[in-house]
Scaffold this active site. Structure first.
Site, PDB file in Angstrom:
ATOM      1  CB  THR A 238      -1.016  -0.030   1.127  1.00 40.18           C
ATOM      2  OG1 THR A 238      -0.339  -0.445   2.302  1.00 40.18           O
ATOM      3  CG2 THR A 238      -2.121  -1.009   0.841  1.00 40.18           C
ATOM      4  CB  THR A 239       0.436   4.224   2.077  1.00 40.03           C
ATOM      5  OG1 THR A 239      -0.914   3.803   2.070  1.00 40.03           O
ATOM      6  CG2 THR A 239       0.505   5.705   1.852  1.00 40.03           C
TER       7      THR A 239
END
Lengths: 252, 273
Positions: B51-52
């Site tokens: 993800t991020t």
């Protein structure tokens, strides 16, 4: 079709070997030697860009003498071999032995099958965790391979260089000391021939030397998996100056 | 030459030999590449997704940070995954998207840069590196259409330069230079909002680490696929800084201190973030 004269295979091989040997002896020498904290590769090379010494992989380096275009293509092929192997398996699975054996096969094939043999001699060096774990492989133009212990000299008047190293080299030296030995050995042919005429022994200096090291503890000291490091002219000059003094074992 | 598989050793391949590992492998061992295969029709089972990633410039360099979570549908696939990597001495990259392909792409990219350096005897320029990464992302486009997309974020410093630069990508391999800061991945919307408020010109390195960690905390607050710092397991984001002396990983102690600072500050204020 023109009729060819019969030439015995022995004669063909001998001619090819003589041809290659002459080409290799024409150039300048390269020295590879182990020392306490790694391995040093030292070449007499006035060009700062056309290298005779190169990095192959994490702990493996390459040195060559002979025709530049030929050993350069072999060096690049070696880098490709090592990178493909390391990418498809793991970095630790790339070894000097594996590389040396594909070099041997390649050189052997070219020696017998091509118009002209490669006029090169190669060294493949791998630094180990201790000096006993270092490997130096010598590869001849005909694909013959040998495992050298501690040091190696090749190219030019290799015999004179090798015998000087035999006399000087002992395990456990510091880099400055090892470099001094290498330079003395590289200058040995000149001392035996040229010095008596000029009356002056001209040792090699930093500008005519190409020096690289494989550092034994690169991952611990520099945080890099790549042990190979080229030394600049200033570093080499400083090391040569300190190596001239009598060896006093102190932490470098 | 086309179509013939050769050993990769002279006599061999004088013509057309390139300095690119990607080109060489594509020609000789395409099976080794993480992408470039034709997938049969059918639906892909859930695979771990990273993800991020956030990145920002600071005085004298650039920083990249990634959270430690990988998700597989609604499940947490990993709490320990690392998604920010050094690409070479002067650049780092972070990846969001299908973890399996992304991590192999990182490995390929690392070899690509090192390979060029060894063959040519000189480093690739920062633009050159960014373009090579774009080529890899583009090569993955057929897989991206099947849902296996990889979106990297690339940051580095040109050797000898004083300021870091950031590059973002889209799935078609489009390469965009970003100024100040950027973020990719599922939590990027929230992280970017946080970065807009927290980032200042000429941040110190220590402040930059705190800003990156806080942006990830904000992303984790609103995005279920982004993991916040794990105080129980002592898991902190992976943070790399690149300055003109090279890329280094920020130590666990420094990250623990940064997290503790933010957590204490927010606990005292008792505000809704």
């Amino acid at each position: 079709m023109s009729q060819q004269f019969y030439v015995s295979p022995e004669q063909v091989m001998k001619d090819r070997a003589d041809f290659a040997r002459k080409g290799i002896a024409r150039g300048k020498s390269v020295v590879v030697l182990s020392y306490r904290d790694g391995m040093a590769l030292v070449a007499e090379n006035p060009s700062p860009t056309l290298h005779k010494i190169g990095e192959i992989y994490d702990r493996i380096a390459f040195a060559a003498v002979g025709k530049y275009n030929e050993f350069e293509s072999l060096r690049q092929a070696g880098v490709r071999y090592a990178d493909v192997r390391g990418y498809s398996y793991d970095r630790v699975d790339v070894t000097a032995r594996g590389l040396a054996s594909v070099y041997a096969q390649s050189l052997g094939t070219v020696f017998t099958a091509e118009q002209k043999p490669f006029e090169v001699e190669l060294a493949v060096a791998e630094v180990g965790v201790s000096e006993a774990g270092d490997h130096i492989f010598r590869l001849n133009f005909d694909g013959s391979i040998s495992d050298e212990a501690g040091f190696l000299a090749m190219g030019g008047q290799a015999d004179a260089v090798q015998s000087t190293l035999e006399r000087l080299w002992v395990p456990g030296a510091l880099l400055a000391q090892a470099l001094h030995w290498a330079v003395t050995a590289l200058a040995a042919p000149r001392i035996s021939t040229g010095a008596s005429e000029t009356g002056r022994i001209h040792l090699l200096d930093a500008t005519t030397l190409e020096v690289a090291v494989l550092e034994r503890n690169a991952s611990r000291v520099r945080g890099s998996h790549r042990a190979f490091r080229r030394l600049g002219a200033a570093d080499v000059a400083a090391l040569l100056a300190s190596g001239k003094q009598p060896p006093t074992p102190s932490p470098a | 030459m086309a179509g013939t598989r050769h050993s990769g050793f002279p006599p061999l391949e004088g013509e057309g030999s390139s300095s690119s590992f990607l080109d060489f492998v594509s020609r000789n061992n395409p099976g080794l590449l993480p992408f470039g295969r034709d997938l049969p029709a059918g639906s892909m089972p859930a695979t771990p997704h990273g993800t991020t990633i956030v990145a920002l410039t600071f005085a004298g360099g650039v920083l990249m940070a990634g959270d430690r979570r990988a998700t597989m549908g609604t499940m947490i696939a990993s709490r320990h995954i690392e998604k920010v990597f050094p690409a070479d001495k002067y650049s780092v990259l972070g990846i969001a998207g299908t973890a399996g392909i992304a991590i192999d792409m990182v490995r390929l990219f690392q070899v690509e840069l090192e390979h060029y350096e060894k063959i040519e005897g000189t480093r690739l320029s920062l633009e050159g590196k960014a373009n090579r990464l774009g080529a890899m992302v583009r090569a993955n486009l057929p897989m991206a259409l099947q849902g296996l997309s990889v979106v990297p974020l690339f940051a580095g410093i040109e050797y000898g330069a004083a300021t870091g630069r950031l590059f973002s990508y889209d799935v078609t391999g489009g390469r965009y230079e970003e100024l100040e800061h950027h973020s990719v991945g599922s939590g990027s919307v929230f992280a970017r909002g946080a970065l807009k408020k927290l980032w200042r010109p000429e941040l110190s390195e220590e402040d930059a680490v705190a800003v990156a960690v806080e942006a990830l905390i904000d992303a984790a607050d609103d995005d279920s696929a982004t993991g916040g710092p794990d105080l129980i397991r002592a898991l902190w984001p992976v943070v790399y800084t690149v300055k003109n002396d090279g890329a280094t990983r920020v130590s666990q102690e420094a990250l623990a201190a940064a997290v503790a600072g933010i957590v204490t500050h927010r606990s005292i204020e008792r505000r809704e973030a």
